[in-house]
Design a protein around this motif. Structure first.
Motif, mmCIF file in Angstrom:
data_model
loop_
_atom_site.group_PDB
_atom_site.id
_atom_site.type_symbol
_atom_site.label_atom_id
_atom_site.label_comp_id
_atom_site.label_asym_id
_atom_site.label_seq_id
_atom_site.Cartn_x
_atom_site.Cartn_y
_atom_site.Cartn_z
ATOM 1 N N CYS A 54 -36.695 -31.684 97.276
ATOM 2 C CA CYS A 54 -35.541 -32.294 97.958
ATOM 3 C C CYS A 54 -35.785 -33.770 98.224
ATOM 4 N N CYS A 93 -24.899 -31.475 95.683
ATOM 5 C CA CYS A 93 -26.255 -31.680 95.171
ATOM 6 C C CYS A 93 -26.495 -30.818 93.939
ATOM 7 N N GLN A 95 -28.631 -28.670 93.173
ATOM 8 C CA GLN A 95 -29.753 -27.881 93.710
ATOM 9 C C GLN A 95 -30.556 -27.206 92.600
ATOM 10 N N CYS A 99 -34.337 -28.487 94.780
ATOM 11 C CA CYS A 99 -34.991 -27.477 95.629
ATOM 12 C C CYS A 99 -35.058 -26.104 94.967
ATOM 13 N N GLU A 100 -33.928 -25.655 94.396
ATOM 14 C CA GLU A 100 -33.900 -24.288 93.870
ATOM 15 C C GLU A 100 -34.783 -24.122 92.631
ATOM 16 N N GLY A 115 -28.453 -24.260 98.402
ATOM 17 C CA GLY A 115 -27.274 -25.105 98.587
ATOM 18 C C GLY A 115 -26.151 -24.362 99.292
#
Length: 463
Positions: A54, A93, A95, A99-100, A115
């Motif tokens: 992130c 985003c 994601q 992050c994911e 998200g």
């Protein structure tokens, strides 16, 4: 016992044949039970790989644990410790590449819907925390200026305000929000949500002066002369690129910037809008990024019968998020891949009647590492269209660089800044698309955060 489901809870959406005629939000969001269920899929890993993905280092496992416990307002507060715009990030985003993509749960199945959970927490707080009191930080007696009220500027402003700075944002348009307001359509990011995030910054004491063109109304040096001790430039990339093909100056050819600004910022989609917009029957959108998807999906909602995406590489190379491509296809957008525009065709009155295209095949990789499109001889055809929207990228407006002596820019017209946003001019910091060229909302926010820390250090070091 944690929920061991290998797949994310799906997010409910409007039916494609209904939503492609309205501008209401496509994704409807999780309800409380689904959010708790999805949150229990998080393994709460010790080393938190998701956080490293992130750009603003949201405390992801912590906010997800709070959702799992039904502490939704606390979850939102946890996100807000590091992110000024959770309701925005939860929606726009990428994601899946951030992050994911680092989520351990994603190794043997689908990652946690980080998200979707961020969006849930932010939306819950917006509807349930009407009495949320925003603390106005104690003043530290220093004043700073921010150029541009987009994601980079808003984030930088929020972080500096929390440190006690007197912050003023100078925005060129009549509304704050930057690309969140003029670029991303209502059906992906409702404007009331953006406005709410901006209002909470104002409640913290951030001043926003609109219709102010830095470089014309006043220059960067004028602002220093007025006592601003450091200045952050987050002026974005609002200068559209064009195709450089014959016929491009015909009537009915738009930059995606202009087309989206008329629709989103100037509300041309509303029945009673005063903003003129050409409602075409057949629209060709040139480009394959998120902006191209946004323009195509808007054209469909503005009543076009046929909307075509024309992109010179294949589906695997489309830069747009997979979700955006999927939504566009569901809504009836037709994809002409491995296809390059070679000429805009028009009638004697100079109105577009078609787009001459050429089929391509992929050759060897180029400098970007993607395979280079090579034209196929004799494969030209004409796509019947009365409007062409060009969405092949943008670059920073030259105004600031041309009116700020000592500010170094590169050959693409972007401001040169180091990793914390410091530029070649003392006291001037920069970040977001003005530095990188067109990129994502979250990367701009990350740059705004880094710059806020650097500006604080810069001002303290001068004492």
């Amino acid at each position: 016992m944690a929920n061991m489901s290998p797949v994310k809870n799906p997010i409910p959406e409007q039916d494609p044949n209904v939503r492609n005629k309205n501008f209401m939000e496509v994704s409807l969001g999780y309800d409380e039970a689904t959010a708790i269920d999805e949150a229990t899929r998080c393994l709460n890993c010790k080393n938190m790989p998701c956080v490293s993905g992130c750009p603003v280092n949201v405390k992801i496992p912590e906010f997800i644990q709070l959702i799992a416990q039904g502490k939704f307002l606390e979850a939102n507060a946890k996100i807000k410790e590091t992110s000024s715009l959770p309701a925005v990030c939860g929606r726009v985003c990428p994601q899946e590449t951030q992050c994911e993509s680092k989520c351990v749960r994603g190794i043997k199945g689908e990652p946690v819907g980080i998200g979707r959970l961020e969006r849930f927490a932010a939306d819950y707080a917006r509807t349930h925390a009407s009495d949320e009191v925003i603390e106005k930080p104690e003043s530290n007696g220093h004043k700073v200026a921010i150029v541009g009220a987009g994601p980079a500027g808003l984030t930088c402003a929020g972080d500096l305000a929390r440190m006690g700075y007197d912050v003023t944002i100078f925005e060129v348009l009549h509304t704050a929000g930057g690309v969140l307001m003029y670029g991303i359509p209502e059906f992906r990011l409702p404007k009331a949500i953006v406005q709410k995030e901006i209002d909470s910054l104002k409640a913290m004491g951030v001043k926003i002066i609109t219709n102010f063109v830095v470089g014309r109304t006043e220059t960067i040096d004028d602002l220093f002369a007025e006592g601003y001790e450091a200045i952050f430039v987050g002026s974005g990339a609002g200068l559209p690129s064009f195709m450089r093909v014959p016929g491009e100056n015909m009537n009915g050819v738009y930059s995606a910037n202009e087309y989206l600004t008329r629709i989103n910022l100037m509300k041309a989609y509303k029945e009673d809008s005063d903003t003129p917009i050409f409602r075409a029957k057949n629209v060709a959108v040139v480009g394959g990024g998120n902006v191209a998807m946004d323009a195509a999906r808007c054209a469909k909602r503005m009543g076009a019968e046929n909307v075509y995406i024309v992109y010179r590489r294949g589906e695997a190379e489309l830069p747009a998020r997979k979700e955006e491509v999927h939504h566009a296809k569901e809504e009836g957008i037709e994809f002409h891949l491995l296809t390059a525009p070679v000429e805009v065709v028009g009638n004697e009155d100079f109105w577009v009647t078609g787009l001459k295209c050429q089929k391509m095949e992929l050759g060897e990789p180029d400098a970007s590492g993607r395979r280079r499109p090579v034209p196929i001889e004799g494969s030209e055809y004409i796509l019947d269209t009365d409007a062409v929207i060009v969405a092949i990228g943008t670059s920073p407006n030259p105004l600031i660089r041309s009116t700020t002596p000592g500010l170094e820019t590169n050959r693409r017209g972007c401001i040169v800044a180091d990793e914390v946003g410091a530029t070649s001019k003392d006291g001037v910091f920069a970040g977001g698309d003005a530095v990188t060229g067109a990129a994502t909302v979250i990367l701009a926010m990350g740059a705004g955060k880094s710059a806020a820390v650097a500006m604080d250090e810069y001002i303290k070091s001068k004492k």
